[in-house]
Scaffold this motif. Structure first.
Motif, short mmCIF file in Angstrom:
data_model
loop_
_atom_site.label_atom_id
_atom_site.label_comp_id
_atom_site.label_asym_id
_atom_site.label_seq_id
_atom_site.Cartn_x
_atom_site.Cartn_y
_atom_site.Cartn_z
N PRO A 1 -41.13 13.51 1.29
CA PRO A 1 -41.75 12.17 2.22
C PRO A 1 -41.64 12.24 3.75
O PRO A 1 -41.10 13.21 4.39
CB PRO A 1 -39.96 10.95 1.77
N PRO B 1 -33.51 6.80 -4.22
CA PRO B 1 -33.03 4.97 -4.42
C PRO B 1 -32.21 5.08 -2.91
O PRO B 1 -31.93 3.97 -3.13
CB PRO B 1 -31.69 5.99 -5.27
N ALA C 1 -36.68 11.51 -4.92
CA ALA C 1 -34.69 11.70 -4.27
C ALA C 1 -34.52 11.37 -2.77
O ALA C 1 -33.61 10.49 -3.09
CB ALA C 1 -34.00 13.48 -3.70
N GLN D 1 -31.15 13.93 10.24
CA GLN D 1 -30.80 15.28 9.86
C GLN D 1 -30.41 15.43 8.95
O GLN D 1 -29.83 15.41 7.62
CB GLN D 1 -29.99 16.00 11.05
N SER D 2 -29.75 13.64 8.54
CA SER D 2 -28.82 13.41 7.38
C SER D 2 -29.00 11.16 6.57
O SER D 2 -29.91 11.25 7.66
CB SER D 2 -27.31 13.36 7.98
N LEU D 3 -28.91 11.10 5.95
CA LEU D 3 -28.74 10.07 5.65
C LEU D 3 -28.13 9.10 6.69
O LEU D 3 -28.55 7.63 6.60
CB LEU D 3 -28.32 9.71 4.38
N GLU D 4 -27.26 9.25 6.57
CA GLU D 4 -26.06 8.28 7.93
C GLU D 4 -27.00 8.45 8.80
O GLU D 4 -27.35 7.48 9.55
CB GLU D 4 -25.03 9.28 8.31
#
Lengths: 237, 194
Positions: A210, A98, A95, A222-225
């Motif tokens: 990961p 990408p 996940a 905590q987040s992709l941002e």
């Protein structure tokens, strides 16, 4: 009549008891799940604090990237190094793939991306896939095989069968020297190379995948941002 | 008759579940439009790699019939809302209407179960507003079924109806717990930051 009323009352109190039992069971399940999550969360934290000890930090940086660690992409103007400990069969890694590729295209100029093996015991083909990637890496096709594994993960992941033959097929597709590939897969040194990475990870307190290290520090986001922002910040330094 | 199966209370059940499902579907449709305009759009429900509508929207499962699934939601939940209003206004709907509603809600629930299984076992990414829709579907399906049993819309032995009536609330709670548990177990490493 009176008797009937009594029966009704009895049945009702019986119903009440069984309802209380069912609802208590539901509550118990929720509490058990919450406790499990909290315990699992505090587990790695304990090892983090162990790493924070002065001795731990001193040796940490050298463990995160080694001479032989596989570089996915070397930044021309390197300002930071992002290291990922991963398991090719772990779905979270699939996940994250990408997203990591996106980071690579965005910050590849300034950030060097390093991949390290961390096959987990829970999956049957974690080690087989890592060995196949390592065998490909010995022929200079590390990145191609790394991509292939994640792009096809849904086709072989979670399987109860040994998928080494499938991985060999990928090597063929990539046009590798198959005699050398087979020799590498069979060579215990290839597996030892994977385990070498894993041992470093364990010494660093890696427990799951990961796990990312940005400039030698365990990355906690905590987040992709936040992830993107952390990489962007080091890339801009 | 259980309280929730009475005219007014059941109208409220339909109103709340319909509204929650409709709003969640509408947000998903808007987010989908934003993504058509700008493929790099970060949706309001992209929390982390495991909780992300944007990533779910990229899958074929998110448009099973060739168009985004939530479009079905805004049409279907609108019917639930319209029924809620009719019931609250005191309408006495024919048996065939309730059977039709039951059939529609069952189909919707089957779809929701399929989406749940895909999200957990195939896509391995959760979509927050999709989960809100699941949460609305559970009481809608259970309470509508029990209501229809109580009112004789669905013929069933008395014992079955009595059992369903007594346990309706518990069944809803049990399904919630099972679904929540399935998510926690499946996404355990993600939740615990592993």
């Amino acid at each position: 009549m009176e008797c009937h009323v009594k029966d009704n009352a009895k049945a009702e109190s019986g119903l009440k008891t069984s309802k209380i039992i069912v609802w208590s069971l539901l509550a118990a399940v929720i509490i058990a799940a919450v406790v499990a999550v909290i315990m699992a969360q505090s587990g790695p934290k304990a090892s983090d604090s162990a790493n924070a000890a002065p001795e731990g930090t001193a040796s940490q940086a050298s463990l995160v990237v080694r001479e032989n660690s596989h570089i996915l992409s070397q930044a021309k103007d390197e300002k930071a190094v992002l290291v990922e400990f991963l398991d090719f069969e772990c779905e979270s890694c699939g996940a994250a793939y990408p997203f990591v590729e996106e980071l690579r295209s965005k910050y590849g100029e300034n950030v060097t991306f390093v991949q390290r093996y961390f096959p987990l015991p829970g999956h049957l083909n974690s080690m087989n896939s890592a060995v196949a990637v390592e065998a490909a890496a010995q022929q200079g096709s590390h990145e191609a095989m790394y991509k292939k594994m994640f792009e096809t993960q849904s086709q072989w992941g979670e399987s109860a069968d040994n998928k080494s033959a499938v991985f060999r097929g990928y090597a063929e597709e990539l046009g590798l020297d198959m005699a050398a590939f087979d020799r590498a897969v069979a060579d215990p040194a290839t597996k030892a190379r994977v385990e070498f990475d894993k041992a470093d990870g364990q010494a660093l307190g890696v427990t799951g995948t990961p796990t990312f290290f940005l400039d030698g520090e365990l990355l906690k986001v905590q987040s992709l941002e936040q992830f993107d922002a952390a990489v962007a910040a080091t890339a801009a330094n | 008759m259980p309280r929730f199966a009475q005219q007014r209370a059941f109208g409220l059940v339909l109103l709340v579940t319909g509204a929650v499902g409709w709003v969640a579907s509408a947000i998903l449709v808007l987010e989908r439009f934003a993504m058509y305009k700008n493929p790099g759009h970060v949706t309001s429900c992209d929390v982390n790699p495991w909780v992300s509508c944007g990533r779910v929207m990229g899958t074929w499962q998110s448009q099973l019939f060739g168009f985004p699934n939530p479009l079905i939601g805004i049409v279907a939940f609108a019917i639930v809302l319209a029924t809620a209003m009719a019931v609250l206004a005191g309408a006495d709907l024919a048996r065939w209407y309730w059977l039709g509603l039951q059939a529609g809600v069952v189909l919707g629930a089957v779809f929701a179960v399929w989406l749940w299984s895909q999200a957990l076992f195939e896509i391995y990414v959760l979509c927050l507003y999709c989960m809100v829709v699941w949460a609305a579907m559970v009481p809608l399906l259970v309470l509508l079924t029990v209501r229809n049993l109580v009112h004789g819309v669905i013929p069933a032995p008395k014992a079955v109806t009595a059992f369903a009536t007594t346990w309706a609330g518990t069944i809803v709670a049990a399904i919630y717990v099972v679904v929540a548990l399935s998510v926690v177990v499946r996404f355990f490493p993600a939740i615990t930051g592993g």
